[in-house]
Design a protein around this motif. Structure first.
Motif, PDB file in Angstrom:
ATOM      1  N   VAL A 138       0.840  -1.198   0.000  1.00  0.00           N
ATOM      2  CA  VAL A 138       0.000   0.000   0.000  1.00  0.00           C
ATOM      3  C   VAL A 138       0.873   1.246   0.000  1.00  0.00           C
ATOM      4  O   VAL A 138       0.606   2.224  -0.710  1.00  0.00           O
ATOM      5  CB  VAL A 138      -0.947  -0.001   1.222  1.00  0.00           C
ATOM      6  N   HIS A 139       1.944   1.207   0.786  1.00  0.00           N
ATOM      7  CA  HIS A 139       2.881   2.329   0.848  1.00  0.00           C
ATOM      8  C   HIS A 139       3.462   2.612  -0.544  1.00  0.00           C
ATOM      9  O   HIS A 139       3.559   3.764  -0.976  1.00  0.00           O
ATOM     10  CB  HIS A 139       3.997   1.995   1.832  1.00  0.00           C
ATOM     11  N   THR A 140       3.836   1.558  -1.255  1.00  0.00           N
ATOM     12  CA  THR A 140       4.371   1.725  -2.611  1.00  0.00           C
ATOM     13  C   THR A 140       3.302   2.271  -3.557  1.00  0.00           C
ATOM     14  O   THR A 140       3.568   3.172  -4.365  1.00  0.00           O
ATOM     15  CB  THR A 140       4.900   0.383  -3.144  1.00  0.00           C
ATOM     16  N   ALA A 141       2.101   1.735  -3.479  1.00  0.00           N
ATOM     17  CA  ALA A 141       1.025   2.171  -4.373  1.00  0.00           C
ATOM     18  C   ALA A 141       0.675   3.642  -4.172  1.00  0.00           C
ATOM     19  O   ALA A 141       0.179   4.299  -5.098  1.00  0.00           O
ATOM     20  CB  ALA A 141      -0.212   1.307  -4.152  1.00  0.00           C
ATOM     21  N   LEU A 142       0.951   4.170  -2.983  1.00  0.00           N
ATOM     22  CA  LEU A 142       0.612   5.554  -2.660  1.00  0.00           C
ATOM     23  C   LEU A 142       1.837   6.462  -2.660  1.00  0.00           C
ATOM     24  O   LEU A 142       1.826   7.528  -2.050  1.00  0.00           O
ATOM     25  CB  LEU A 142      -0.089   5.615  -1.296  1.00  0.00           C
ATOM     26  N   ARG A 143       2.877   6.054  -3.352  1.00  0.00           N
ATOM     27  CA  ARG A 143       4.117   6.839  -3.398  1.00  0.00           C
ATOM     28  C   ARG A 143       3.845   8.252  -3.924  1.00  0.00           C
ATOM     29  O   ARG A 143       2.939   8.454  -4.740  1.00  0.00           O
ATOM     30  CB  ARG A 143       5.141   6.136  -4.287  1.00  0.00           C
ATOM     31  N   PRO A 144       4.633   9.224  -3.501  1.00  0.00           N
ATOM     32  CA  PRO A 144       4.451  10.598  -3.988  1.00  0.00           C
ATOM     33  C   PRO A 144       4.659  10.688  -5.504  1.00  0.00           C
ATOM     34  O   PRO A 144       5.549  10.035  -6.059  1.00  0.00           O
ATOM     35  CB  PRO A 144       5.548  11.375  -3.245  1.00  0.00           C
ATOM     36  N   SER A 145       3.833  11.479  -6.148  1.00  0.00           N
ATOM     37  CA  SER A 145       3.961  11.704  -7.594  1.00  0.00           C
ATOM     38  C   SER A 145       3.122  12.916  -7.964  1.00  0.00           C
ATOM     39  O   SER A 145       2.575  13.592  -7.098  1.00  0.00           O
ATOM     40  CB  SER A 145       3.518  10.470  -8.385  1.00  0.00           C
ATOM     41  N   ASP A 146       3.005  13.182  -9.234  1.00  0.00           N
ATOM     42  CA  ASP A 146       2.249  14.321  -9.735  1.00  0.00           C
ATOM     43  C   ASP A 146       0.750  14.054  -9.555  1.00  0.00           C
ATOM     44  O   ASP A 146       0.197  13.131 -10.157  1.00  0.00           O
ATOM     45  CB  ASP A 146       2.583  14.533 -11.212  1.00  0.00           C
ATOM     46  N   GLY A 222      -6.500  10.653  24.740  1.00  0.00           N
ATOM     47  CA  GLY A 222      -7.043  11.833  24.079  1.00  0.00           C
ATOM     48  C   GLY A 222      -7.968  12.639  24.975  1.00  0.00           C
ATOM     49  O   GLY A 222      -8.550  13.628  24.522  1.00  0.00           O
ATOM     50  N   GLY A 223      -8.121  12.192  26.226  1.00  0.00           N
ATOM     51  CA  GLY A 223      -8.975  12.918  27.153  1.00  0.00           C
ATOM     52  C   GLY A 223     -10.453  12.685  26.941  1.00  0.00           C
ATOM     53  O   GLY A 223     -11.284  13.499  27.349  1.00  0.00           O
ATOM     54  N   VAL A 224     -10.793  11.572  26.288  1.00  0.00           N
ATOM     55  CA  VAL A 224     -12.196  11.227  26.065  1.00  0.00           C
ATOM     56  C   VAL A 224     -12.420   9.798  26.544  1.00  0.00           C
ATOM     57  O   VAL A 224     -11.485   9.108  26.948  1.00  0.00           O
ATOM     58  CB  VAL A 224     -12.577  11.370  24.575  1.00  0.00           C
ATOM     59  N   ALA A 225     -13.653   9.348  26.486  1.00  0.00           N
ATOM     60  CA  ALA A 225     -13.976   8.025  27.015  1.00  0.00           C
ATOM     61  C   ALA A 225     -13.439   6.895  26.145  1.00  0.00           C
ATOM     62  O   ALA A 225     -12.869   5.923  26.645  1.00  0.00           O
ATOM     63  CB  ALA A 225     -15.490   7.881  27.190  1.00  0.00           C
ATOM     64  N   LEU A 226     -13.613   7.016  24.829  1.00  0.00           N
ATOM     65  CA  LEU A 226     -13.255   5.939  23.907  1.00  0.00           C
ATOM     66  C   LEU A 226     -12.643   6.512  22.641  1.00  0.00           C
ATOM     67  O   LEU A 226     -13.018   7.588  22.186  1.00  0.00           O
ATOM     68  CB  LEU A 226     -14.496   5.116  23.534  1.00  0.00           C
ATOM     69  N   ALA A 227     -11.708   5.781  22.051  1.00  0.00           N
ATOM     70  CA  ALA A 227     -11.106   6.216  20.787  1.00  0.00           C
ATOM     71  C   ALA A 227     -10.430   5.038  20.105  1.00  0.00           C
ATOM     72  O   ALA A 227     -10.166   4.001  20.721  1.00  0.00           O
ATOM     73  CB  ALA A 227     -10.087   7.337  21.024  1.00  0.00           C
ATOM     74  N   GLU A 228     -10.142   5.211  18.811  1.00  0.00           N
ATOM     75  CA  GLU A 228      -9.259   4.309  18.064  1.00  0.00           C
ATOM     76  C   GLU A 228      -8.030   5.095  17.642  1.00  0.00           C
ATOM     77  O   GLU A 228      -8.109   6.291  17.353  1.00  0.00           O
ATOM     78  CB  GLU A 228      -9.959   3.723  16.837  1.00  0.00           C
ATOM     79  N   GLY A 229      -6.890   4.407  17.599  1.00  0.00           N
ATOM     80  CA  GLY A 229      -5.643   5.067  17.289  1.00  0.00           C
ATOM     81  C   GLY A 229      -5.129   4.704  15.910  1.00  0.00           C
ATOM     82  O   GLY A 229      -5.273   3.565  15.446  1.00  0.00           O
ATOM     83  N   PHE A 230      -4.479   5.686  15.258  1.00  0.00           N
ATOM     84  CA  PHE A 230      -3.921   5.496  13.917  1.00  0.00           C
ATOM     85  C   PHE A 230      -2.565   6.192  13.839  1.00  0.00           C
ATOM     86  O   PHE A 230      -2.285   7.136  14.575  1.00  0.00           O
ATOM     87  CB  PHE A 230      -4.866   6.073  12.861  1.00  0.00           C
ATOM     88  N   HIS A 231      -1.723   5.710  12.915  1.00  0.00           N
ATOM     89  CA  HIS A 231      -0.434   6.329  12.644  1.00  0.00           C
ATOM     90  C   HIS A 231      -0.505   6.984  11.265  1.00  0.00           C
ATOM     91  O   HIS A 231      -0.664   6.292  10.260  1.00  0.00           O
ATOM     92  CB  HIS A 231       0.691   5.286  12.663  1.00  0.00           C
ATOM     93  N   THR A 232      -0.429   8.290  11.214  1.00  0.00           N
ATOM     94  CA  THR A 232      -0.577   8.996   9.950  1.00  0.00           C
ATOM     95  C   THR A 232       0.726   8.977   9.154  1.00  0.00           C
ATOM     96  O   THR A 232       1.810   9.162   9.695  1.00  0.00           O
ATOM     97  CB  THR A 232      -1.000  10.453  10.156  1.00  0.00           C
ATOM     98  N   MET A 233       0.606   8.746   7.862  1.00  0.00           N
ATOM     99  CA  MET A 233       1.734   8.813   6.936  1.00  0.00           C
ATOM    100  C   MET A 233       1.604  10.014   6.003  1.00  0.00           C
ATOM    101  O   MET A 233       2.598  10.536   5.506  1.00  0.00           O
ATOM    102  CB  MET A 233       1.831   7.524   6.120  1.00  0.00           C
ATOM    103  N   ARG A 234       0.357  10.441   5.756  1.00  0.00           N
ATOM    104  CA  ARG A 234       0.115  11.631   4.951  1.00  0.00           C
ATOM    105  C   ARG A 234      -1.154  12.306   5.455  1.00  0.00           C
ATOM    106  O   ARG A 234      -2.149  11.640   5.736  1.00  0.00           O
ATOM    107  CB  ARG A 234      -0.031  11.283   3.473  1.00  0.00           C
ATOM    108  N   TRP A 235      -1.097  13.626   5.584  1.00  0.00           N
ATOM    109  CA  TRP A 235      -2.289  14.397   5.927  1.00  0.00           C
ATOM    110  C   TRP A 235      -2.183  15.704   5.179  1.00  0.00           C
ATOM    111  O   TRP A 235      -1.443  16.598   5.560  1.00  0.00           O
ATOM    112  CB  TRP A 235      -2.379  14.642   7.423  1.00  0.00           C
ATOM    113  N   LEU A 236      -2.913  15.816   4.086  1.00  0.00           N
ATOM    114  CA  LEU A 236      -2.869  17.016   3.256  1.00  0.00           C
ATOM    115  C   LEU A 236      -4.054  17.894   3.628  1.00  0.00           C
ATOM    116  O   LEU A 236      -5.206  17.554   3.352  1.00  0.00           O
ATOM    117  CB  LEU A 236      -2.912  16.657   1.777  1.00  0.00           C
ATOM    118  N   ALA A 237      -3.781  19.005   4.284  1.00  0.00           N
ATOM    119  CA  ALA A 237      -4.838  19.892   4.745  1.00  0.00           C
ATOM    120  C   ALA A 237      -5.263  20.824   3.617  1.00  0.00           C
ATOM    121  O   ALA A 237      -4.481  21.144   2.730  1.00  0.00           O
ATOM    122  CB  ALA A 237      -4.356  20.698   5.943  1.00  0.00           C
TER     123      ALA A 237
END
Length: 237
Positions: A138-146, A222-237
Motif C-alpha cells: 500500500v505504501h508503494t502504491a501511494l508513493r508521492p507523484s504528480d 485523548g482525554g475522552v472516554a473511547l477512541a481508536e488510534g492510527f499512525h498517519t503517513m500523509r495528511w494534506l490539509a
C-alpha cells in the motif's frame, strides 16, 4: 482538528477478514453514520487453522462471515484481491510489484478506480507476514507523484491491532486519535462476534475485553472516554 466524515470516501485494506474490524471497526461505524462511503479491499482468504473443535475454518465459512459484516457496517463494496490457499498466509511470496499494481489500478477497488480521500492499512510492524507485506505494498502504491496524473488521497494512515505490540520494535503510540461513541464501539464488537471463526474468549488479542480495553486506553490518551488510534503517513490539509 476535525474531519467532516460525510464528505469522505474511505478505502480500507485488510490482509484477512476481521483485520478491518479489529483495526477500525469503531471508525467505520462512526463515519458511515455521518454519511461517508466505505470500501474494503481484503487481500486474501483461505482455509484457516484455528482452535475450534474441528481445528480449522473454511474459506466458504469466512466468505459468509464477510457478507454478514458487510451488511452490518453497510459497506459500499468489498473485494478479495488474492483468494485461495495458494495466497493465504503466503503473501510474502507474491512480488511487491504485483501486489502494488493490484492496489494501485488492477483491482476492482483500486485506488485509481475508487479515488479515496482516506486510505487505511495495517501497520508494517505487525509480526504477521501478510500484514507486513500489505502495509508495504500500500505504501508503494501511494508513493508521492504528480497529483495531476495519479490520484492522491488526502489522508493515509495505519490502523493498529492489539497483536501488533508483539514486536521488539513495535510502533510507538498512535499520533491520530478518533473519538468513538459507545454505540460505535458496540457496533465494532457486534461485528467481531459475526466473525465467529476468529473471535476468542479473554485473554486473547481478539477478545471483547481486549478490544474494549484498547479503546478505553486510546480514549484516555485523548482525554475522552473511547477512541481508536492510527499512525498517519500523509495528511494534506
Amino acid at each position: 482538528m476535525t474531519i467532516d466524515w460525510s464528505r469522505e470516501r474511505l478505502l480500507i485494506y485488510a490482509p484477512h477478514p476481521d483485520d478491518e474490524t479489529l483495526g477500525c471497526g469503531g471508525l467505520m461505524a462512526k463515519v458511515k453514520n455521518a454519511g461517508a462511503e466505505i470500501y474494503v479491499q481484503f487481500v486474501t482468504v483461505g482455509d484457516t487453522a484455528d482452535l475450534s473443535t474441528k481445528g480449522y475454518s473454511t474459506a466458504d465459512e469466512r466468505f459468509a462471515e464477510i457478507k454478514k459484516v458487510a451488511d452490518h457496517f453497510r459497506w459500499d463494496d468489498w473485494n478479495v484481491a488474492f483468494p485461495g490457499d495458494e495466497y493465504h498466509l503466503k503473501l510474502d511470496a507474491i512480488p511487491r510489484f504485483e501486489l502494488s499494481n493490484a492496489f494501485e489500478r488492477h483491482s476492482p477497488l483500486s485506488i485509481a478506480e475508487i479515488e479515496p480521500t482516506v486510505v487505511l492499512a495495517p501497520h508494517r510492524t505487525s509480526y504477521n507476514q501478510d500484514h507486513q507485506v500489505t502495509a508495504e505494498a500500500v505504501h508503494t502504491a501511494l508513493r508521492p507523484s504528480d497529483t495531476r496524473k495519479r490520484h492522491h488521497p488526502r489522508v493515509v494512515a495505519a490502523y493498529e491491532e492489539a497483536a501488533d505490540q508483539w514486536r521488539y520494535d513495535a510502533a510507538p503510540s498512535p499520533n491520530l486519535l478518533v473519538e468513538l461513541a459507545e454505540t460505535d464501539l458496540d457496533t465494532k464488537l457486534a461485528a467481531m462476534c459475526m466473525y465467529g471463526t476468529q473471535t476468542h474468549e479473554h485473554p486473547h488479542t481478539r477478545s471483547e475485553a481486549t478490544l474494549r480495553s484498547l479503546a478505553v486506553l486510546r480514549g484516555m490518551q485523548g482525554g475522552v472516554a473511547l477512541a481508536e488510534g492510527f499512525h498517519t503517513m500523509r495528511w494534506l490539509a
